[in-house]
Each structure stands twice: as C-alpha cells, then as structure tokens.
Design a protein around this motif. Structure first.
Motif, PDB file in Angstrom:
ATOM      1  N   GLN A 193      22.907  23.543 -11.427  1.00 58.26           N
ATOM      2  CA  GLN A 193      21.627  22.930 -11.068  1.00 58.26           C
ATOM      3  C   GLN A 193      20.565  23.230 -12.123  1.00 58.26           C
ATOM      4  O   GLN A 193      19.737  22.381 -12.442  1.00 58.26           O
TER       5      GLN A 193
ATOM      6  N   GLN B 224      20.618  18.350   2.349  1.00 55.82           N
ATOM      7  CA  GLN B 224      19.882  18.513   1.093  1.00 55.82           C
ATOM      8  C   GLN B 224      19.043  17.257   0.829  1.00 55.82           C
ATOM      9  O   GLN B 224      17.875  17.313   0.470  1.00 55.82           O
ATOM     10  N   GLN B 225      19.652  16.109   1.017  1.00 56.08           N
ATOM     11  CA  GLN B 225      18.927  14.864   0.752  1.00 56.08           C
ATOM     12  C   GLN B 225      17.882  14.579   1.826  1.00 56.08           C
ATOM     13  O   GLN B 225      16.850  13.960   1.559  1.00 56.08           O
TER      14      GLN B 225
ATOM     15  N   ASN C 297      14.367  13.654  -3.452  1.00 53.72           N
ATOM     16  CA  ASN C 297      14.302  12.584  -4.453  1.00 53.72           C
ATOM     17  C   ASN C 297      13.091  11.688  -4.250  1.00 53.72           C
ATOM     18  O   ASN C 297      12.482  11.226  -5.212  1.00 53.72           O
TER      19      ASN C 297
ATOM     20  N   GLN D  17      10.666  23.405 -11.395  1.00 52.21           N
ATOM     21  CA  GLN D  17      12.065  23.408 -10.910  1.00 52.21           C
ATOM     22  C   GLN D  17      12.937  24.303 -11.763  1.00 52.21           C
ATOM     23  O   GLN D  17      13.742  25.083 -11.253  1.00 52.21           O
TER      24      GLN D  17
ATOM     25  N   GLY E 170      18.397  23.349  -3.668  1.00 50.73           N
ATOM     26  CA  GLY E 170      18.795  22.644  -4.895  1.00 50.73           C
ATOM     27  C   GLY E 170      20.170  23.088  -5.365  1.00 50.73           C
ATOM     28  O   GLY E 170      21.138  22.332  -5.342  1.00 50.73           O
TER      29      GLY E 170
ATOM     30  N   TRP F 254      25.684  22.769  -3.912  1.00 49.79           N
ATOM     31  CA  TRP F 254      26.704  22.514  -4.950  1.00 49.79           C
ATOM     32  C   TRP F 254      27.590  23.729  -5.152  1.00 49.79           C
ATOM     33  O   TRP F 254      28.798  23.618  -5.345  1.00 49.79           O
TER      34      TRP F 254
ATOM     35  N   ASN G 235      26.362  13.035  -0.967  1.00 45.84           N
ATOM     36  CA  ASN G 235      25.113  13.414  -1.614  1.00 45.84           C
ATOM     37  C   ASN G 235      24.472  12.226  -2.324  1.00 45.84           C
ATOM     38  O   ASN G 235      23.307  11.896  -2.098  1.00 45.84           O
TER      39      ASN G 235
HETATM   40  C1  BGC Z   1      20.208  16.950  -6.002  1.00 45.15           C
HETATM   41  C2  BGC Z   1      19.689  15.668  -6.603  1.00 45.15           C
HETATM   42  C3  BGC Z   1      18.313  15.904  -7.158  1.00 45.15           C
HETATM   43  C4  BGC Z   1      18.317  17.060  -8.114  1.00 45.15           C
HETATM   44  C5  BGC Z   1      16.913  17.311  -8.577  1.00 45.15           C
HETATM   45  C6  BGC Z   1      20.188  18.041  -7.018  1.00 45.15           C
HETATM   46  O1  BGC Z   1      20.643  19.234  -6.448  1.00 45.15           O
HETATM   47  O2  BGC Z   1      21.515  16.775  -5.517  1.00 45.15           O
HETATM   48  O3  BGC Z   1      19.672  14.662  -5.626  1.00 45.15           O
HETATM   49  O4  BGC Z   1      17.845  14.757  -7.827  1.00 45.15           O
HETATM   50  O5  BGC Z   1      18.855  18.206  -7.495  1.00 45.15           O
HETATM   51  O6  BGC Z   1      16.588  18.544  -8.822  1.00 45.15           O
END
Ligand code: BGC
Length: 496
Positions: free
Chosen positions: A168, A280-281, A286, A315, A401, A405, A428
């Motif tokens: 990430q 997460q979504q 987003n 971020q 974030g 994953w 996702n």
């Molecule tokens: C997410 C994405 C996102 C990205 C942004 C990822 O972990 O799955 O959808 O755009 O992080 O930081």
C-alpha cells in the motif's frame, strides 16, 4: 532435496515457538528486502496508473489534438475504467498465481503496464486512450493480487506485516508521484515516466526466486531449498522451515474443489477476506479522494493539484507509520483505531456540510454546484473540512488502507490462495467502481451530509466487524494461521 553443508541449529526437544525464535535469530534479511523491493515496483506502477488520470485529464480536456479532447463523460470513463480492468485482472491473477507461479505472474504484468502506457502515448483517438487504461488497469489488478501473496510467502512472521504494508505504501507513493510529476511535465512525458518502474521490476525479478511455498506445493524441493537459502542467508537451518511448510502442505494435499467451500478452514477466511474488501470500499475512500480537490477549493486552496499532492503525502506518511508499527501493534488494533478515526472524521464532514448548506442558504444538495463549491474567502468552517479530510486520510492509511491487502495474503490456505484472492480483488475493484459511480446519486438522494453520515455508519460497522470476526495474525507463521482456522471448526478462531 539437495544435501547441504549447514549445521542444524535446532534440536527436536525445543517447543515450536522456541525453535521459531531461534531460527529467526540467525536469519539475514538483506535479500528478502531486495526481493520485496523488486516486487513492490509492481504496486508502485499501479499507483502511477491510478495517479496518472488526474493530471492527464486536465491536459486532455484542452488537448491541441481535437481527436483526443475528453469531454466530461469521457474524462470520467478515462478515470474509472481502470477499476473495471483491474477487476478483470483479479480473475486472471487468481488463475495465473496457481498455474504459472507467483514470480512469473508478476513478471508478466510488466508488458501490459508498458503496452497500456504506449497505447495512451501514441493514441490517435479517445478509444485508444481508453484501451490503454483498460490494459494498465488489467496489469494493476493482477499486481494487486500477486504482490501481497509473493511478499507474504517469501517473508517470515517477524517482518511480514511491515513488508506486506509496503504494497500500500508503494501504491500511495505512485499516486502522489504521478500527481507531483504531472504538475511539471505534460501527459505524454508522464506516460513515458510511468512505464519505467514496470521495466525495472521485470529486470530485477529475473534475479529473484519463486516463493518457497509455491515450489514446495509443486514438489520442486531442491528449488524451494535454494529459494530459502537465498531469502534467509546461510546461517539458519533451512530444512526446519522447509519441513514446517511441507507438513502444512501435506495436511491439505490436492487442489481446491467446490465441496471444500463447506470446510470452515476455507469458508471462514474466504468470507472474512471478501468482507474486508467490501468494507474497505464502503468507507468511501475513493469518493472522498476524488472530492479532495473540491474540499480544498472550499477551503480556498485555489491550486487543487497541490491539494491532491498534500492528500497523497498525508497518505504516504501514515501508511509508512502503519508499516513500521504493524508487526508490534498487530493488525486488529490498527484496524479498530483506523475505523474509529474514519467514523469520527466522516461524522465531522457531515456536520460541516450540514452547517455549511445552512450557512450559504443553498437548498441544493449538489456538492458540484458552483454556488455551493466556491464560497467566499471568509468561510468560517473551512478548517472543519480540512480537519475532517486530514483525519480521514490519516485514519484510512493507518489501517483500512494497507491491512485488508495484507490479511488477504495471510489468511487463505495455500490451496485456496489463488482463487480466494482473485475473488477479493474482484470485490475490491468492483466496489471501488460502484462507489465512485454512485457517489453523485447518493449526494442527490441523501444530501452531502447524509452521504457522509452513511460512510460514518459503515466505518462504525468496520470497527464492529474487526472486533468480532477478524483474527490476529501478528507473530504467526502462515502455517499457524491455517492451522488456527482448521482448529476453529465449530468455534471462533483464537483471538490473540
Ligand atoms: C484501495 C484503493 C484506493 C487506494 C488509495 C487501496 O488500498 O484498495 O481503492 O484507491 O488504497 O489509497
């Protein structure tokens, strides 16, 4: 397996935990870090794909070549079609990792990344631009599946969280690098720059090993030992780790069948993995990132590209913090803190929009309407919008974030890893597409504050879900995690 001249360092009388600690004391991580670095050039490339759209759209809207001008509708597709390609990449990736192996699947992502950008570079019409986006999206989808799996299968438990979180970290670094570079060069040069990391990845990965777990599962013992020797250095008892992986493989011999779905060791991690992606979504990440520019404009930051860079840097910084502390703090506690911070910040966002709408006395609930987006220099609540935004992005970066994953790569048994990770990736990216597309309708239906409070409710749900269902994987080998799920038939998985 080849004979080797190492001296076994472990004795059979030691407990497994002691054996594990003793094993790790002599491990050298240098080459593991190098393999991780090679692999995370993939997520860097996919971050560049995600970040590329914003500066490219601004340029292409006023392109000198009339065939390439993007209207509002096409600009929106140019941004979002990547998620469709990535969802398809999840299906393809799930198949590839099991058939072709982790390393080759990753290396095969480089050509579509480069081809995608080449198609965009040489586009003669808008369809070529979109085709290039689909191709690079496809590569992004495969990468988002393969790299976490490659890293977790090559790492050991002491550093698996940190190295897994680098996925990430590199995605967000790629996003912010594309935004930053886009402020300095035109979209064509930007596309050239974005094609370089996948080429480096391809070259570097040629010298890195396949994962020992995949090789053992394929009954390629000698290669698995060579991979362990490469990844752990010369001073450990490689055979001991080999045997641990092999024993777990024997317990679950054979491929995945439909009937296996009924086994708790399959359906439990599978359900948790898919729900992690969905939730997460559902935080709205987003949609909120997409709205960052506008929120900064409301706070009188006239340069919205700079705003995106600032959001990106926040971020990067907080994802780096997560990566540094995750193997000590654990996954669950970070997910809980993250969900809580996002719930508070989206609630504050809602409060901001509630007061703001009353303040400008504008009955329209459309955030996009000029009257509502550009308020005078004296907006007394601008600080609240900025605070909420900063809190939300930092909160997301510290937990929700990177961790879904990471967990995706940790919780599935070896034989289900390809298929189950594929479903997670499709979930996702599919949800990312839906949330960004329905965000406008939600604003109309629920008003801006209602929409943010809905996200807040989901963030609260994320906290509850973490407390009740997510297992702690900190400090466990992948084989122990599998074993815990197998033992959990009829009871909850042990929570550390
Ligand atoms: C997410 C994405 C996102 C990205 C942004 C990822 O972990 O799955 O959808 O755009 O992080 O930081």
């Amino acid at each position: 397996m080849e004979d080797d001249d190492f001296q076994p360092l472990l004795t059979q009388s030691e407990s497994p935990d002691l054996q594990c600690s003793r094993y790790l004391r002599n491990v050298q991580n240098r080459k593991l870090f190098l393999a991780t670095f090679g692999a995370v050039l993939g997520p860097l490339s996919f971050g560049l794909v995600l970040g590329f759209s914003s500066p490219a759209i601004s340029d292409l809207k006023q392109s000198e070549d009339p065939r390439l001008i993007l209207d509002e509708e096409m600009a929106s597709w140019f941004g979002s079609i990547v998620t469709v390609g990535a969802a398809a990449g999840g299906i393809l990736g799930g198949w590839m990792v099991d058939r072709l192996g982790r390393k080759l699947s990753l290396m095969l992502c480089a050509p579509p990344f480069v081809l995608g950008f080449t198609l965009i570079l040489s586009a003669q019409n808008v369809w070529m631009l979109l085709g290039g986006r689909v191709l690079s999206g496809l590569a992004s989808g495969v990468t988002s599946l393969v790299v976490p799996v490659y890293i977790s299968e090559t790492s050991h438990w002491k550093v698996r969280g940190t190295l897994g979180s680098c996925v990430q970290l590199m995605v967000v670094t790629g996003i912010v690098a594309a935004y930053g570079a886009g402020m300095m060069v035109g979209w064509r040069w930007l596309a050239v720059g974005c094609s370089l990391p996948p080429i480096f990845m391809l070259v570097l990965m040629c010298f890195m090993p396949e994962t020992p777990r995949y090789l053992i599962n394929q009954e390629r013992g000698a290669e698995a030992m060579a991979a362990l020797r490469f990844l752990r250095g010369p001073d450990v008892d490689h055979e001991w780790e080999y045997r641990q992986i092999e024993a777990s493989g024997e317990r679950q011999a054979g491929g995945l069948t439909l009937a296996d779905i009924r086994e708790p060791s399959i359906y439990k991690p599978f359900t948790i993995g898919v729900l992690l992606m969905l939730l997460q979504q559902a935080t709205g990440i987003n949609a909120i990132m997409f709205y960052a520019d506008m929120i900064f404009e409301e706070a009188n930051f006239q340069d919205s590209s700079l705003a995106s860079v600032i959001v990106g840097l926040v971020q990067v910084a907080f994802t780096a913090v997560a990566a540094l502390i995750i193997d000590r703090a654990g996954r669950k506690v970070l997910l809980i803190i993250s969900g809580f911070v996002m719930a508070v910040s989206t609630t504050l966002f809602g409060v901001y929009f509630r007061i703001h709408v009353a303040h400008v006395n504008n009955s329209s609930s459309d955030l996009m309407s000029p009257a509502d987006t550009v308020i005078g220099p004296a907006d007394p609540l601008a600080w609240l919008a900025l605070l909420s935004m900063g809190l939300f992005i930092a909160g997301f970066a510290i937990g929700w974030g990177p961790i879904p994953w990471l967990l995706m790569s940790e919780i599935f048994p070896l034989r289900a890893r390809g298929v189950a990770s594929g479903v997670c990736v499709v979930t996702n990216w599919g949800c990312a597409f839906i949330v960004t597309k329905v965000f406008h309708d939600l604003l109309d239906l629920l008003s801006p504050y209602g929409t943010f409070w809905l996200f807040a409710a989901f963030c609260g749900l994320n906290v509850l879900f973490t407390i009740l269902c997510v297992p702690e994987t900190k400090g466990k080998t992948l084989e122990q995690i599998e074993f815990d799920f197998q033992q959990s038939a009829g009871r909850e998985i042990s929570i550390q």
